[in-house]
Every structure is written in structure tokens, then in C-alpha cells.
Write an enzyme that holds these catalytic residues in place. Sequence first.
Site, PDB file in Angstrom:
ATOM      1  N   ALA A 266       0.753  -1.225   0.161  1.00 34.85           N
ATOM      2  CA  ALA A 266       0.032   0.051  -0.106  1.00 34.85           C
ATOM      3  C   ALA A 266       0.855   1.078   0.030  1.00 34.85           C
ATOM      4  O   ALA A 266       1.919   1.344  -0.742  1.00 34.85           O
ATOM      5  CB  ALA A 266      -0.892  -0.117   1.272  1.00 34.85           C
ATOM      6  N   SER A 267       0.659   2.099   1.016  1.00 37.15           N
ATOM      7  CA  SER A 267       1.048   3.645   0.737  1.00 37.15           C
ATOM      8  C   SER A 267       2.594   3.380   1.196  1.00 37.15           C
ATOM      9  O   SER A 267       3.476   4.533   1.097  1.00 37.15           O
ATOM     10  CB  SER A 267       0.578   4.551   1.739  1.00 37.15           C
ATOM     11  OG  SER A 267      -0.719   4.910   1.144  1.00 37.15           O
ATOM     12  N   ILE A 268       3.347   2.462   1.666  1.00 35.18           N
ATOM     13  CA  ILE A 268       4.766   2.343   1.884  1.00 35.18           C
ATOM     14  C   ILE A 268       5.422   2.489   0.470  1.00 35.18           C
ATOM     15  O   ILE A 268       6.643   3.013   0.325  1.00 35.18           O
ATOM     16  CB  ILE A 268       5.259   0.915   2.320  1.00 35.18           C
ATOM     17  CG1 ILE A 268       4.590   0.995   3.951  1.00 35.18           C
ATOM     18  CG2 ILE A 268       6.686   0.969   2.409  1.00 35.18           C
ATOM     19  CD1 ILE A 268       4.906  -0.475   4.514  1.00 35.18           C
TER      20      ILE A 268
END
Length: 556
Positions: free
Chosen positions: A165-167
Site C-alpha cells: 500500500a502507501s509504503i
Amino acid sequence: MYRLLSAVTNRAVTHGSCAWGGGRRAAHQRAGLPPLGPGWVGGLGLGLGLALGVKLAGGLRGASPAPPTAAPDPETPPQAEPLPPQEQPLAQWSPQTPTPPHSRRFARAIDRSRDLLHRIKDEVGAPGIVVGVSVDGKEVWSEGLGYADVENRVPCKPETVMRIASISKSLTMVAIAKLWEAGKLDLDIPVQYYVPEFPEKEYEGEKVSVTTRLLISHLSGIRHYEKDMKKVKEEKAYKALKMMKGTMESDQEKELKVKGGKSNEKNDFAKAKIEQDNEAKGRNSKPCKKKNDFEQGELYLKEKFENSIESLRLFKNDPLFFKPGSQFLYSTFGYTLLAAIVERASGYKYLDYMQKIFHDLDMLTTVQEENEPVIYNRARFYVYNKKRRLVNTPYVDNSYKWAGGGFLSTVGDLLKFGNAMLYGYQVGLFKNSNENLLPGYLKPETMLMIWTPVPNTEMSWDKEGKYAMAWGVVEKKQTYGSCRKQRHYASHTGGAVGASSVLLVLPEELDAEAINNKFPPRGTVVSIICNMQSVGLNNTALKIALEFDKDRSDMP
């Protein structure tokens, strides 16, 4: 036993002399060796018999007489027969790899952290979760709990691949930083210099500029998944009012303490009136119910986008929600625009440029998520429906947001990435004591810029911190002696359809004396990935990091 040995010997003589023995004797003679005597076959048979006898005797010594069959107890319920081997259920979790020798030093921290993960997993009902921890650049623990694939009973293991995801935003920041270090990208000029396809913007009739730096820290004003500007602004105003109310109450408490805690009827009446006014303001300004991200239609797009420029059409003509630089508004679409900037500044397709970075960082299992390729150890992703039943998540195509939330990875690769960032952040401190150190993937001054909190930003997963450049950062702080001490750390969380994640870096607190005879990276890195959405993992990762930091601090 004598009869047994005799039988084996006679059988060896009769059969061996006409078949195996004859062939062996002929080969022996053809080799020009002295002729074999008539007793060699018997000797061989006797040796085989002795060996067999020893084995049988050992078996008899190890055997024990079978206990007599007890009469069934009428009050004891009958026990179910054990399942055949192929039908035995899998354990809910089990270590999938042997424990490395150096991890034995952290046995206490591993036990505590495993128990904590079991608690979190049970609380949220997550099918599977994978954790990895490194200390001073060495991986000391990685383990999978639960299932990567519930339907086929495939357990999680350290090699399990999940959505991060947002990593992905932190990975994209490396590409931007490399281009900036090479002089190919200016962070402070309008984005139209690189991507003229993105139209110039106005806010309340005033012409404004969106820059790369503002995009990185979510200060550009570009929307997230919520399209309703009114709802977003109402929510921001409501949060600001709550924060102001908390500040006012804190100031009033301080004032009372200064006055020695004295109070009278007048003060009590004034305090009650302020509380009533604040409650009335809160009721009047309470925003309309805003959908969470997982209720937004754009999160479930199934359309395939060929490149980042094409993805811009989803939002490029939408108005800015705020004046750039004035307010923080987390936006994955801002990183879609950053991917287009990387393409133009580098001259490569975004994914090609990122694969080069992954190769340099030795992140061999990190790839963009696509449905067609066979990706070994890829997990399935889950959610609970309205009836609280576990179901598979719907198919989604993340090609519109590779840069902001579209990559797959493992905990091992994320540990490598975290340690590469930590090395670059610390290597400047060690250069004077060790001139032979290799340079970091990013320069120390670049990492210092990336991990410096930016004004007017928020860190939603830890209210103590601020957003920096594609990382959330909490700074070192201690207000009172012998009380809570806030450690400096950097992290990023992720939430996608059917997935949650976190990568946290806890640097060692170094001073001039501490760096002698040591080498970077110094600190603890924790990565956790989970195949269930809406699972907050940052606090868990921080607790795990502090457990391992305690064990390393206690060592001589």
C-alpha cells in the site's frame, strides 16, 4: 539366532555363486588380480547375517510389551479417530524458517513480540500477518502467523508477498531524491515544467503553483479519494476546532496551577460557560458523515492504465481543495503526478526506473501489482462483509497509483529498504572515525532533509509526529524528568483493499563516544504486512522495535 545366520549364509552362497558371485569373480580375474578363494562368498554371507542380527537385536531391546487393553469406561466419551496424514489440519501459525543463531540473543523480545502480534491478529480477525525485524542491519527475526491463503490453507511465512500500500510512497521518494541529487529535478518549480499535461491551477480566483516539494508532503491541495470538497473542508474545520478546544482547556488548567489551584464560584461559573459554548460550537459545526477511503469508488478501479500520464485524467481537471502550502491533505493522486514527473525527469518509464532502484537495493521480490504475472508466494486478500463473514476482496487494478500504493513486497525486502535509508542517514556521523565506509544509497544531507518534519503537516498514525517527505517522523522529546521519553523514529503505514502494512525505523541514539568501533546502520527496523484492510499497525511496530532495542541495550 544361529539358525537365522545359517540360513542367510547358505542363501548368499547358493545364489551369489551362480549370479552375483560369478560375475564378480570373472571381473576380478579380468582385472588381472589374484584368483579369489572359495571361502569369500561364505565370508560375505556371514558378514551380512551378523549385520542383520545386530539390527534385529537392537529392535528387540528397544521394544516394550504392549499394555493390556483396558475395559472401556462408560462415563468417558469415545475419542475420535485421528485423521489420516493428508487431512491433518494446519497449525494456526508456526515458524517457517530455522531461527538464526544471532536471534537467540533476542529470545525475550521475540517471545513478547510474537504474543503481541497474536493479540492484534485475534482482535481484528486477520487471516494472516507477517513480521520482520532487523537490529543494526542484521535480520534477527521473521515469521508468519495465520494464513496467506485461507481457501487452500497456505500458511504465512517470511517469503509471503503482500500489498504494501502507501509504503510505496517512501519507495517513490527514493527515485525523486536520486534525480534531485543528480541535478535532474528541481523540487521548487511548478510541475508543469516537467508535465505540461497537468493544467495550471487557480484557488479562489488566484493563480497558484503546485511544486514537487508540496506534492511530496501532501501540501499541494490535490484531492484524495473523496471528491466532495465541502465534506473535506467541514471535516478539516471540525478537527481544527477540537484541537483548539483541547488547547484552550490545557491553557486553563495551566492558569489554575499558576494561581495555586484556587477557585471560587466566579471561576467555576466561567469555566462551565466556556464548556457550554464549546459544546454548542461543536454541535453546530459537526461535519456531514464522510465516507472512509474503503467506501470510495475510485479505490476499486478495474481499468488498466498504460502509464502515469494517462492516469492523470482521473483528477487533473478537478479544483484544488486548498491553497498549495496552506493545509495538509493526504493525497495518493499527488503521487500519481509525482510518477509522471519521475518519468519526464529521468527519461525512463516510471516502473523501469523503479526496478533499477529495487535492483540496487537488492529488493528482488518487490514488484508492481499486476493480475497476469505469476508471482510466487503471493497472498490472497480478505475483508469482512456486512454479516461479519470473511470474504475475498474484489479484483482491483492499481495501475493508476503505482507510485502511491501499487507495489507488492515481503518483510525481508522492506527491512533491506529501511536499513539502506538508516545507513544513509547515519553514515555521515561515522565518516570521521572510519574513512573506509561505503557511501549510502542516498547522501546524509538528503536523508536529513527527507526525515525532517515539515510545518503544517499531520501524521495520522501517530499524533506526536509530523509528515516529512514521504515518511512520518516523530522527534525526540522529554518534558519531565524520570517520565515518558519520546524516541525519534520514522515510519510509514499503508492501507489498501484487503491489506495493511507498516515500515518503522528506530535509529540508535548516538553520540561522539558511541560511534567508536561501530558501523552503520545502528538501530532497529520493523516491517509488518497483513492481508486484511483497516488494521492499524504502527503502534504495534513501535512496541516491537522498543522490545528489541531494550535487549540490544542490555547486552554488554
